[in-house]
Motif scaffolding. Structure first.
Motif, mmCIF file in Angstrom:
data_model
loop_
_atom_site.group_PDB
_atom_site.id
_atom_site.type_symbol
_atom_site.label_atom_id
_atom_site.label_comp_id
_atom_site.label_asym_id
_atom_site.label_seq_id
_atom_site.Cartn_x
_atom_site.Cartn_y
_atom_site.Cartn_z
ATOM 1 N N ILE A 48 60.067 -30.077 -42.280
ATOM 2 C CA ILE A 48 59.550 -30.031 -43.016
ATOM 3 C C ILE A 48 58.535 -31.542 -42.982
ATOM 4 C CG2 ILE A 48 60.468 -29.657 -45.484
ATOM 5 C CD1 ILE A 48 62.562 -27.639 -44.444
ATOM 6 N N ASN A 49 59.287 -32.294 -42.977
ATOM 7 C CA ASN A 49 58.935 -33.283 -42.853
ATOM 8 C C ASN A 49 58.223 -34.081 -44.324
ATOM 9 O OD1 ASN A 49 57.775 -35.959 -42.473
ATOM 10 N ND2 ASN A 49 55.883 -35.264 -41.442
ATOM 11 N N TYR A 50 59.311 -33.193 -45.569
ATOM 12 C CA TYR A 50 59.173 -34.319 -46.722
ATOM 13 C C TYR A 50 60.677 -33.692 -47.540
ATOM 14 C CZ TYR A 50 56.471 -33.077 -51.442
ATOM 15 O OH TYR A 50 55.960 -33.084 -52.217
ATOM 16 N N PRO A 51 60.642 -34.389 -48.575
ATOM 17 C CA PRO A 51 61.776 -34.437 -49.251
ATOM 18 C C PRO A 51 62.157 -33.412 -49.606
ATOM 19 C CG PRO A 51 60.787 -35.862 -50.775
ATOM 20 C CD PRO A 51 59.270 -35.365 -49.574
ATOM 21 N N VAL A 52 63.835 -32.950 -48.551
ATOM 22 C CA VAL A 52 64.915 -32.127 -49.066
ATOM 23 C C VAL A 52 65.911 -31.789 -49.629
ATOM 24 C CG1 VAL A 52 65.744 -30.218 -47.616
ATOM 25 C CG2 VAL A 52 63.351 -31.521 -46.708
ATOM 26 N N ILE A 53 66.178 -31.310 -50.828
ATOM 27 C CA ILE A 53 67.424 -30.616 -51.410
ATOM 28 C C ILE A 53 67.565 -29.671 -50.764
ATOM 29 C CG2 ILE A 53 68.654 -30.192 -53.703
ATOM 30 C CD1 ILE A 53 66.455 -31.942 -55.503
ATOM 31 N N LEU A 54 69.406 -29.458 -50.187
ATOM 32 C CA LEU A 54 70.194 -29.003 -49.803
ATOM 33 C C LEU A 54 70.716 -28.333 -51.356
ATOM 34 C CD1 LEU A 54 71.292 -30.483 -46.540
ATOM 35 C CD2 LEU A 54 69.487 -29.734 -46.725
ATOM 36 N N LEU A 55 71.194 -26.948 -50.398
ATOM 37 C CA LEU A 55 71.551 -26.524 -52.251
ATOM 38 C C LEU A 55 72.542 -25.426 -51.623
ATOM 39 C CD1 LEU A 55 68.698 -25.236 -54.321
ATOM 40 C CD2 LEU A 55 70.660 -27.376 -54.293
ATOM 41 N N GLY A 56 73.896 -25.141 -51.889
ATOM 42 C CA GLY A 56 74.842 -24.386 -52.012
ATOM 43 C C GLY A 56 76.587 -24.933 -52.490
ATOM 44 N N ASP A 57 77.499 -24.349 -52.106
ATOM 45 C CA ASP A 57 78.587 -24.565 -52.830
ATOM 46 C C ASP A 57 79.712 -25.519 -51.703
ATOM 47 O OD1 ASP A 57 79.497 -23.190 -51.072
ATOM 48 O OD2 ASP A 57 80.254 -21.062 -51.464
ATOM 49 N N LYS A 58 80.556 -26.067 -52.823
ATOM 50 C CA LYS A 58 81.176 -27.039 -51.808
ATOM 51 C C LYS A 58 81.691 -26.777 -50.855
ATOM 52 C CE LYS A 58 83.687 -28.141 -56.237
ATOM 53 N NZ LYS A 58 85.079 -28.166 -57.327
ATOM 54 N N ALA A 59 81.853 -25.407 -50.188
ATOM 55 C CA ALA A 59 81.936 -24.985 -48.401
ATOM 56 C C ALA A 59 81.357 -25.595 -47.825
ATOM 57 C CB ALA A 59 81.881 -23.434 -48.899
ATOM 58 N N ASP A 60 80.579 -25.441 -48.559
ATOM 59 C CA ASP A 60 78.590 -26.131 -47.763
ATOM 60 C C ASP A 60 78.561 -27.322 -47.688
ATOM 61 O OD1 ASP A 60 77.316 -23.052 -47.002
ATOM 62 O OD2 ASP A 60 77.511 -23.545 -49.253
ATOM 63 N N ARG A 61 79.101 -28.670 -48.550
ATOM 64 C CA ARG A 61 78.809 -29.704 -48.868
ATOM 65 C C ARG A 61 78.714 -30.798 -46.966
ATOM 66 N NH1 ARG A 61 77.029 -32.928 -51.539
ATOM 67 N NH2 ARG A 61 77.736 -34.616 -52.166
ATOM 68 N N LYS A 62 79.829 -30.159 -46.036
ATOM 69 C CA LYS A 62 79.925 -30.610 -44.865
ATOM 70 C C LYS A 62 79.124 -30.070 -44.205
ATOM 71 C CE LYS A 62 83.150 -30.579 -40.776
ATOM 72 N NZ LYS A 62 84.766 -30.216 -40.203
ATOM 73 N N VAL A 63 78.084 -29.374 -44.409
ATOM 74 C CA VAL A 63 77.957 -29.326 -43.837
ATOM 75 C C VAL A 63 75.449 -30.026 -43.709
ATOM 76 C CG1 VAL A 63 75.294 -27.255 -42.942
ATOM 77 C CG2 VAL A 63 78.148 -26.945 -42.377
ATOM 78 N N GLY A 64 76.100 -29.942 -44.792
ATOM 79 C CA GLY A 64 75.237 -30.705 -45.873
ATOM 80 C C GLY A 64 75.117 -32.203 -45.510
ATOM 81 N N ASP A 65 76.439 -33.090 -45.155
ATOM 82 C CA ASP A 65 76.604 -34.208 -45.115
ATOM 83 C C ASP A 65 76.233 -34.531 -43.599
ATOM 84 O OD1 ASP A 65 77.616 -34.876 -47.684
ATOM 85 O OD2 ASP A 65 79.573 -34.680 -46.512
ATOM 86 N N GLU A 66 76.856 -33.631 -42.613
ATOM 87 C CA GLU A 66 75.952 -33.197 -41.522
ATOM 88 C C GLU A 66 74.805 -33.578 -41.202
ATOM 89 O OE1 GLU A 66 78.149 -31.275 -38.403
ATOM 90 O OE2 GLU A 66 79.240 -30.550 -40.005
ATOM 91 N N ILE A 67 73.664 -33.104 -41.887
ATOM 92 C CA ILE A 67 72.207 -33.142 -42.403
ATOM 93 C C ILE A 67 71.628 -33.790 -41.796
ATOM 94 C CG2 ILE A 67 70.008 -31.881 -42.649
ATOM 95 C CD1 ILE A 67 71.745 -29.107 -42.855
ATOM 96 N N VAL A 68 72.599 -35.061 -43.700
ATOM 97 C CA VAL A 68 72.371 -35.740 -43.972
ATOM 98 C C VAL A 68 72.274 -37.298 -42.998
ATOM 99 C CG1 VAL A 68 72.443 -37.994 -45.681
ATOM 100 C CG2 VAL A 68 72.260 -35.335 -46.019
ATOM 101 N N GLN A 69 73.381 -37.090 -42.374
ATOM 102 C CA GLN A 69 74.059 -37.874 -41.544
ATOM 103 C C GLN A 69 72.758 -37.920 -39.533
ATOM 104 O OE1 GLN A 69 77.451 -37.740 -40.164
ATOM 105 N NE2 GLN A 69 77.344 -39.720 -38.978
#
Length: 320
Positions: A195-216
């Motif tokens: 995507i090469n553009y600022p991305v906001i990941l959306l989901g519920d609390k159960a998705d937060r761990k996956v989101g953190d992996e993407i940020v890392q």
């Protein structure tokens, strides 16, 4: 002077299904000027229906079914519009004693498609099937798509976001009802890099761990993990402001469609042929063609029964 016409709409299935009923509610209210619309759903979906100005009153399943049935019977509805057609909705219809119109289910067609991969599904979006349910009342589809109403208190302010995302962003709804509806984490990372553009990941609390992996993997300058940080209406506010939206087959995809966003819908074990693709909005379907195992019997639970998960792992390059 015409007397008020009390109409009850039933839909309990999911966030997306409730959003997909909004053309029915709007058309009933606007084409039957004396209509008073009530809506019955799960308590979990209260934030969707309570802000819809066309709904006069909402009723919720809160664990006390007897109390709900007594409440609905006391309303003395003229009509019940059943957009789910399940045992629960049949019980409600029988209890109210009102004249009712119910969606025609496609259970046998769905079974053929899932079990034997015989696609006998009608080429019809679920919204159009919902609208066909109320045609006997003389109500037609106005073609205006979905609605979603955000209260002012849930509008996300620009300064609530990181500076890197305040001048524009792409939204990516990373959730899904099952693992087979979501890209594997490595493929999510691949997508966000492309995507090469600022991305906001959306989901519920159960998705937060996956989101953190993407940020890392990519870094905070490009990725902001909002999963579990905002409520549903606030997440909808972010979808409304996004340049474009990427989404798995989930409720946020339909909310994005309500804001007429261009949606890149990502399909794994489920297929658009079930009629739940983005409605009345520009969209691109991203799926792996030619797989004999789709749609998958594990669409709502578990892992890939074939153990290869080709529907997601072999997904063609998402962005060129």
């Amino acid at each position: 002077m015409n007397r008020p016409l009390k109409i009850l709409v039933l839909q309990f299935a999911s966030i997306g299904d409730v959003v997909l009923t909004t053309p029915v509610v709007r058309s009933l209210k606007q084409q039957l000027p004396n209509a008073i619309i009530h809506f019955c759903t799960k308590q979990a979906y209260q934030s969707i229906v309570e802000n819809n100005p066309r709904i006069a009153r909402a009723h919720f399943v809160d664990g006390n079914l007897f109390r709900l049935l007594k409440e609905l019977r006391a309303e003395q509805f003229d009509y019940v519009i059943d957009l789910q057609n399940t045992f629960l909705t049949s019980l409600i219809k029988a209890t109210t004693g009102s004249r009712s119109y119910s969606i025609e289910k496609q259970s046998f067609r769905e079974w053929l498609y899932i079990r034997w991969k015989v696609n006998a599904m009608t080429e019809q979006h679920i919204v159009d099937r919902y609208m066909a349910t109320i045609q006997p009342l003389g109500v037609e589809n106005d073609g205006r798509g979905l609605d979603y109403f955000i209260p002012y208190k849930d509008e996300v302010e620009t300064n609530w976001l990181p500076e890197t995302h305040q001048n524009g962003f792409v939204a990516y709804a990373i959730g899904g009802q099952s693992l087979t509806r979501r890209l594997p984490v490595l493929r999510m990372i691949e997508l966000c890099i492309k995507i090469n553009y600022p991305v906001i990941l959306l989901g519920d609390k159960a998705d937060r761990k996956v989101g953190d992996e993407i940020v890392q993997a990519i870094g905070e300058r490009q990725i902001y993990n909002a999963c579990g940080h905002f409520n549903l209406n606030q997440s909808a506010s972010l979808l409304q402001r996004a340049r474009v939206v990427f989404s798995h087959d989930t409720g946020l995809m339909h909310i994005a469609a309500a804001f007429r966003k261009k949606v890149y819908s990502i399909w794994g074990s489920t297929t658009p042929q079930f009629g739940f693709y983005p409605y009345k909005t520009p969209h691109v379907r991203l799926e792996t063609p030619g797989l004999g195992c789709r749609p998958c019997s594990a669409s709502n639970s578990g892992n890939c029964p074939m153990k290869h998960f080709k529907c997601m792992n072999n997904l063609p390059s998402i962005l060129k």
